[in-house]
Write a protein that holds these residues in place. Structure first.
Motif, PDB file in Angstrom:
ATOM      1  N   UNK A 191       0.622  -1.126   0.204  1.00 15.30           N
ATOM      2  CA  UNK A 191       0.093  -0.171  -0.087  1.00 15.30           C
ATOM      3  C   UNK A 191       0.832   1.216  -0.001  1.00 15.30           C
ATOM      4  N   UNK A 192       2.039   1.240   0.739  1.00 15.83           N
ATOM      5  CA  UNK A 192       2.815   2.363   0.953  1.00 15.83           C
ATOM      6  C   UNK A 192       3.483   2.496  -0.428  1.00 15.83           C
ATOM      7  N   UNK A 201      -0.454  10.931   4.162  1.00 18.69           N
ATOM      8  CA  UNK A 201       0.577  11.825   4.167  1.00 18.69           C
ATOM      9  C   UNK A 201       0.802  12.434   5.376  1.00 18.69           C
ATOM     10  N   UNK A 202       1.958  12.766   6.015  1.00 15.77           N
ATOM     11  CA  UNK A 202       2.448  13.412   7.219  1.00 15.77           C
ATOM     12  C   UNK A 202       2.109  14.877   7.461  1.00 15.77           C
ATOM     13  N   UNK A 203       2.172  15.339   8.561  1.00 14.62           N
ATOM     14  CA  UNK A 203       1.805  16.807   8.756  1.00 14.62           C
ATOM     15  C   UNK A 203       2.710  17.539   8.104  1.00 14.62           C
ATOM     16  N   UNK A 204       2.534  18.754   7.495  1.00 13.58           N
ATOM     17  CA  UNK A 204       3.500  19.488   6.984  1.00 13.58           C
ATOM     18  C   UNK A 204       4.300  20.407   8.169  1.00 13.58           C
ATOM     19  N   UNK A 205       5.746  20.390   7.615  1.00 10.54           N
ATOM     20  CA  UNK A 205       6.886  20.652   8.611  1.00 10.54           C
ATOM     21  C   UNK A 205       6.438  22.095   9.504  1.00 10.54           C
ATOM     22  N   UNK A 226       4.896  10.053   0.438  1.00 15.49           N
ATOM     23  CA  UNK A 226       6.261   9.739   0.756  1.00 15.49           C
ATOM     24  C   UNK A 226       6.837   8.459   1.359  1.00 15.49           C
ATOM     25  N   UNK A 227       7.754   7.761   1.120  1.00 18.12           N
ATOM     26  CA  UNK A 227       8.155   6.494   1.760  1.00 18.12           C
ATOM     27  C   UNK A 227       9.387   6.493   2.529  1.00 18.12           C
ATOM     28  N   UNK A 264       4.996  13.888  11.209  1.00 13.44           N
ATOM     29  CA  UNK A 264       5.309  14.135  10.009  1.00 13.44           C
ATOM     30  C   UNK A 264       5.443  12.952   9.287  1.00 13.44           C
ATOM     31  N   UNK A 265       5.362  11.721   9.508  1.00 14.29           N
ATOM     32  CA  UNK A 265       5.819  10.625   8.943  1.00 14.29           C
ATOM     33  C   UNK A 265       4.392  10.228   8.176  1.00 14.29           C
TER      34      UNK A 265
END
Length: 292
Positions: A117-118, A219-223, A124-125, A152-153
């Motif tokens: 799935x990833x 998707x992870x949180x924006x920085x 992003x992996x 963020x991951x």
């Protein structure tokens, strides 16, 4: 020893040569559902008929010691219905008991719904976390996703089709409806589907009903959002320890490069009511950096 063997997640053609050989020569197999294992043996054309022992979430802790002792004298092949045992499937208590007892544990790697799935999600992996199944109860589910909102991951979840819409709604509420995500359905099977979009869009799509085995990738949180949330927590911590709120905002602004006034106003809003604090934690403001 104990041998954890990955089985196909849909397409029997993904069965490895090592898996086929292990099934052909196994004396004892502990499997999540012995009926599924019998179908696997038949589907792969395996002539061997090993002794099958059921090992599932309802009996694995009771069975662990017995199976570890059995594995002292012979190889014990361990299977889940699909994918790798122990990954949101039975097997972890058995491995724990084996390690404690000094019995060797090895694995026959193979298909994984998480990694598949990833890989196809388009997200992003390089950094990711597998979170398994979200809680069934709405309140517990909301608390879990709130804890993950600033991670963020890239996040990977398993989900039952009957709960997919509710889980996507909870994720959209906590992460924001525009957070990019993918719903991966029936991976490696005939009707494989990968639906990509924002969490809000995917929740609306899922409300019509979805079938099959499901993985959700988010998707992870924006920085910038993650940095702002951490800075705001720091301001509140300093204020709670006795620092004047304005001084705390000034200090953290200097440390982080974020706007002092915006940090101060966000901290005031968080102090006004529990509701404001909850909103801040779920969807913290993007605090401008100094000079911008």
């Amino acid at each position: 020893m104990i041998i954890l063997a990955a089985t196909p997640i849909g397409n029997l053609g993904d069965a490895s040569v090592r898996l086929r050989d292990a099934l052909e020569h196994a004396d004892v197999v502990a499997s999540e559902d012995t009926r599924v294992t019998q179908r696997l043996l038949a589907g792969l054309g395996i002539r061997n008929r090993p002794r099958l022992i059921a090992l599932h979430e309802h009996n694995e802790r009771q069975k662990a010691d017995e199976l570890v002792e059995l594995a002292r004298d012979r190889d014990l092949l361990v299977l889940s219905d699909a994918g790798m045992p122990t990954v949101s499937d039975p097997g972890f208590p058995l491995v724990q008991a084996a390690v404690a007892a000094g019995v060797d544990v090895t694995a026959i790697p193979g298909p994984s719904a998480v990694i598949t799935a990833l890989a196809v999600s388009g997200l992003p992996t390089d950094r990711f976390a597998f979170e398994g199944f979200l809680p069934r109860k709405a309140g517990d589910r909301a608390r879990r996703v709130a804890e993950l909102a600033m991670d963020r991951r890239t996040l990977v979840f398993f989900e039952a089709p009957s709960r997919l819409a509710a889980s996507l709604d909870a994720l959209a509420d906590a992460f924001g409806p525009d957070r990019p995500a993918a719903v991966c359905r029936e991976l490696t099977k005939l009707h494989e589907e990968v639906r990509r979009g924002g969490l809000g869009e995917l929740a609306a799509w899922a409300s019509g009903g979805v079938r099959g085995e499901i993985c959700i990738v988010v998707g992870g949180a924006a920085a910038e959002r993650a940095d702002a949330a951490g800075a705001l927590e720091r301001v509140l911590e300093l204020a709670a320890s006795g620092t004047r709120l304005k001084d705390a905002a000034t200090l953290v602004a200097a440390e982080s490069g974020l706007g002092r006034r915006d940090l101060y106003e966000a901290a005031l809003a968080a102090r006004r009511s529990p509701r404001a604090d909850a909103d801040r934690r779920l969807n913290p403001p993007v605090v401008p950096r100094n000079g911008g």
